[in-house]
Write a protein that holds these residues in place. Structure first.
Motif: not given
Length: 415
Positions: A373-387
């Motif tokens: 839950f933590l690693s996926e939260w970081v990765v998804e926001r890292y890749l779609n930061w502006y969204g």
């Protein structure tokens, strides 16, 4: 054997006890508590292990500083062959030119005749560079390339194949809902099945090199090895790049299995795990980044109904995030070239894994070790930061939320 001589009952695991523990650990309440304790203990243990890891790395650094670059003498390099796939451009082309320039005989697999011609021109007619036609998705193409290597090996002079660098790769980008099955199939065919096809085809040649090494004597070869250019995307899930990431996960697992199985033959397997680097895969010929191009290409071929479901705002955020990510975190590809050349030629025992890129070595390497839950939260926001910063949601979701809010307001007014 001793195992067969044992009574059948003695070979049975204590299943009842372990299954009772397993049931308890999966309890909807106790399971969460135990898992929390588990992660707490792991973090505490990491602190205890840290000094030993630091000491190990310091010893490695001192040995490397004292030994320098361990490589064959220049006069010996010509009789050792190195095979590289994906040499039309990018890492493969650069590595092929570097290795040929160092005196090795390099078989450079190129998908297109134009790629082979450009490589030969860049080598300025160097005798050590041998472009070969290669499509890693086709058995006949791989077999023909292997035949060229075998013909050279049969030319005498104690020739041997030193390394096989599996480098060919491609990528498709965009949300899974936008992608076609063909995107996944093409990525799997090149990035995973292509690696299997090439390693199995050239394994007999590396086994012969390993046998020459075991026999010893003057001119015995270094340890033969496969070098598999995977990606840090093979260590953690990369959203919006799922065909590439899933194929690299498969590739990375295959490399690990191959490494364990071939150790008894004396054949090494090194996996190179790079993050984003400035290669033609992500940088166009005019110097512009191609992140938005991948997303736009996937968007343009979608049905109009699917585009309406998501809306232009989602597309714009993904395009902007993709390009911004590459602009900020696409590294100089020279570091990967150095890693590939070193892994293919070093006289030291081949390393299991080599990480390239600051984010790969110091951030992304740690993320898979965190709870999902933590690693996926970081990765998804890292890749779609502006969204996330803009609070953009798919148009269909936004519309439904507006309707629900309107219905609630109407109901409150009625009451």
């Amino acid at each position: 054997t001793a195992l067969k001589a044992m009574p059948v009952a003695a070979r049975q695991p204590p299943g009842a006890a372990f299954n009772a523990v397993n049931v308890f650990l999966h309890h909807p309440v106790a399971g969460h508590i135990v898992e929390g304790l588990h992660w707490t203990l792991l973090c505490l243990a990491a602190g205890l292990v840290a000094p030993f890891v630091l000491a190990y790395k310091c010893v490695r650094a001192i040995r490397a500083a004292m030994a320098g670059e361990l490589e064959l003498a220049e006069t010996e390099r010509g009789r050792f062959g190195i095979f590289i796939s994906g040499c039309d451009s990018g890492f493969g082309k650069t590595a092929a030119l570097s290795l040929a320039g160092r005196g090795y005989t390099v078989f450079a697999g190129c998908l297109t005749p134009e790629g082979g011609a450009a490589l030969r021109e860049a080598a300025a007619g160097g005798e050590r560079l041998v472009p070969v036609a290669l499509d890693v998705t086709k058995d006949a193409s791989v077999d023909a390339a292997v035949a060229a290597v075998d013909e050279w090996l049969g030319g005498g002079g104690r020739r041997a194949l030193l390394s096989v660098v599996c480098n060919a790769g491609l990528a498709a980008g965009g949300p899974i809902d936008w992608l076609a099955m063909s995107d996944f199939e093409s990525n799997i065919n090149v990035n995973f099945y292509g690696v299997i096809r090439l390693t199995k085809a050239l394994l007999p040649a590396l086994k012969r090199t390993a046998a020459m090494r075991r026999a010893g004597g003057e001119g015995a070869p270094p340890q033969p090895r496969f070098v598999i250019n995977s990606s840090i995307a093979g260590k953690l899930p990369v959203a919006y790049l799922s065909p590439y990431s899933t194929s690299k996960h498969a590739c990375d697992t295959y490399a690990a299995c191959l490494r364990m199985e071939l150790q008894h033959f004396g054949i090494g397997v090194t996996t190179v795990l790079a993050s984003f680097h400035k290669t033609p895969l992500i940088v166009a010929a005019d110097g512009t980044f191609r992140g938005a191009d991948y997303v736009r290409k996937t968007w343009d071929r979608m049905a109009a109904s699917k585009q309406a479901e998501y809306g232009e705002a989602v597309l714009e955020c993904l395009e902007y995030s993709s390009d911004a990510l590459l602009i900020d975190f696409a590294w100089d590809p020279l570091r990967v070239n150095e890693a590939l050349v070193r892994a293919a030629t070093t006289l030291s025992p081949p390393e299991a894994e080599v990480y390239c890129g600051c984010d790969s070595r110091y951030v992304m390497q740690a993320l898979p070790r965190l709870p999902a839950f933590l690693s996926e939260w970081v990765v998804e926001r890292y890749l779609n930061w502006y969204g996330h910063r803009a609070g953009v949601k798919p148009a269909a979701v936004e519309e439904q939320l507006k309707q629900l809010a309107g219905a609630r307001d109407s109901k409150e007014k009625t009451l």
